[in-house]
Design an enzyme around this catalytic site. Structure first.
Site, PDB file in Angstrom:
ATOM      1  N   HIS A   1      38.893  63.722  29.241  1.00 12.59           N
ATOM      2  CA  HIS A   1      38.064  63.383  30.389  1.00 12.59           C
ATOM      3  C   HIS A   1      38.800  62.307  31.188  1.00 12.59           C
ATOM      4  O   HIS A   1      39.347  61.365  30.598  1.00 12.59           O
ATOM      5  CB  HIS A   1      36.744  62.740  29.946  1.00 12.59           C
ATOM      6  CG  HIS A   1      35.822  63.625  29.186  1.00 12.59           C
ATOM      7  ND1 HIS A   1      34.705  64.178  29.749  1.00 12.59           N
ATOM      8  CD2 HIS A   1      35.824  64.025  27.898  1.00 12.59           C
ATOM      9  CE1 HIS A   1      34.043  64.883  28.839  1.00 12.59           C
ATOM     10  NE2 HIS A   1      34.710  64.805  27.695  1.00 12.59           N
TER      11      HIS A   1
ATOM     12  N   HIS B   1      40.095  68.683  25.206  1.00 11.25           N
ATOM     13  CA  HIS B   1      40.167  68.227  26.601  1.00 11.25           C
ATOM     14  C   HIS B   1      40.180  66.713  26.682  1.00 11.25           C
ATOM     15  O   HIS B   1      39.596  66.024  25.841  1.00 11.25           O
ATOM     16  CB  HIS B   1      38.982  68.750  27.415  1.00 11.25           C
ATOM     17  CG  HIS B   1      37.639  68.486  26.787  1.00 11.25           C
ATOM     18  ND1 HIS B   1      37.152  69.249  25.759  1.00 11.25           N
ATOM     19  CD2 HIS B   1      36.705  67.548  27.040  1.00 11.25           C
ATOM     20  CE1 HIS B   1      35.969  68.789  25.400  1.00 11.25           C
ATOM     21  NE2 HIS B   1      35.677  67.746  26.155  1.00 11.25           N
TER      22      HIS B   1
HETATM   23  P1  5GP Z   1      32.639  66.937  25.541  1.00  5.00           P
HETATM   24  O1  5GP Z   1      31.162  66.657  25.446  1.00  5.00           O
HETATM   25  O2  5GP Z   1      33.018  68.111  24.642  1.00  5.00           O
HETATM   26  O3  5GP Z   1      33.526  65.755  25.348  1.00  5.00           O
HETATM   27  O4  5GP Z   1      32.889  67.376  27.039  1.00  5.00           O
HETATM   28  C1  5GP Z   1      32.619  68.640  27.524  1.00  5.00           C
HETATM   29  C2  5GP Z   1      32.420  68.523  29.017  1.00  5.00           C
HETATM   30  O5  5GP Z   1      32.504  69.812  29.585  1.00  5.00           O
HETATM   31  C3  5GP Z   1      31.052  67.945  29.408  1.00  5.00           C
HETATM   32  O6  5GP Z   1      31.224  66.732  30.124  1.00  5.00           O
HETATM   33  C4  5GP Z   1      30.429  69.047  30.261  1.00  5.00           C
HETATM   34  O7  5GP Z   1      29.735  68.550  31.395  1.00  5.00           O
HETATM   35  C5  5GP Z   1      31.624  69.881  30.662  1.00  5.00           C
HETATM   36  N1  5GP Z   1      31.289  71.287  30.840  1.00  5.00           N
HETATM   37  C6  5GP Z   1      30.540  72.067  30.008  1.00  5.00           C
HETATM   38  N2  5GP Z   1      30.439  73.308  30.493  1.00  5.00           N
HETATM   39  C7  5GP Z   1      31.141  73.322  31.661  1.00  5.00           C
HETATM   40  C8  5GP Z   1      31.381  74.335  32.631  1.00  5.00           C
HETATM   41  O8  5GP Z   1      30.945  75.488  32.535  1.00  5.00           O
HETATM   42  N3  5GP Z   1      32.158  73.996  33.701  1.00  5.00           N
HETATM   43  C9  5GP Z   1      32.671  72.736  33.848  1.00  5.00           C
HETATM   44  N4  5GP Z   1      33.412  72.510  34.934  1.00  5.00           N
HETATM   45  N5  5GP Z   1      32.454  71.759  32.963  1.00  5.00           N
HETATM   46  C10 5GP Z   1      31.690  72.041  31.870  1.00  5.00           C
END
Ligand code: 5GP
Ligand code: ZN
Length: 137
Positions: A100, A98
């Site tokens: 951001h 993903h």
């Molecule tokens: P990472 O830490 O892998 O770069 O980002 C993952 C993101 O996914 C985090 O910012 C977290 O808040 C978001 N996230 C995790 N679980 C969920 C969810 O169930 N729904 C949504 N909308 N976002 C999520």
């Protein structure tokens, strides 16, 4: 496989969806750095940036630019970050690729404040040579 983002794609889990097409879906991050913090993901499951096939990556990047534009024009932040965390050490917590899109405001709570290094004599070239030897186009 247990993946919350696959659950969102399949509508088994709820999300505040901003946009979707055949290959890509964008929704709001549930724990935003700032309000309007959005995520853009491929609908197919790939664990990280390096696993993305080019055609789907092209589409994810194209949609990331479109959603960034919508975030910027609607919320009028002072700026925004487009970032992708890859690997636990880099802060990745969901292993479904993903981007951001994080709206940013002057003096907001989010900051990268690394202790910046200096290259010792000659080592910058060494790092460049190592990396160049692995560039495969
Ligand atoms: P990472 O830490 O892998 O770069 O980002 C993952 C993101 O996914 C985090 O910012 C977290 O808040 C978001 N996230 C995790 N679980 C969920 C969810 O169930 N729904 C949504 N909308 N976002 C999520
Ligand atoms: Zn997934």
């Amino acid at each position: 496989m247990n993946c919350i983002f696959c659950d969102i794609v399949e509508k088994r889990a709820k999300a505040e969806i901003l946009y979707e097409n055949d290959l890509v879906i964008s929704f709001l991050d549930i724990r935003p750095v700032n309000y309007g913090h959005a995520l853009v993901i491929p609908k197919n499951h790939y664990k990280d940036f390096l696993s993305m096939p080019k055609s789907e990556l092209d589409e994810v990047i194209k949609i990331t630019q479109k959603i960034s534009s919508a975030v910027y024009n609607s919320l009028k932040p002072d700026g925004f970050n487009v970032i992708t965390n890859n690997g636990t050490a880099a802060g990745q917590s969901v292993f479904h690729f993903h981007f951001h899109i994080i709206p940013r405001f002057t003096n907001d709570s989010f900051s990268f404040r690394p202790q910046l290094k200096n290259y010792e004599n000659g080592t910058m070239k060494e790092y460049a040579e190592k990396i160049k030897s692995e560039i495969k186009l």
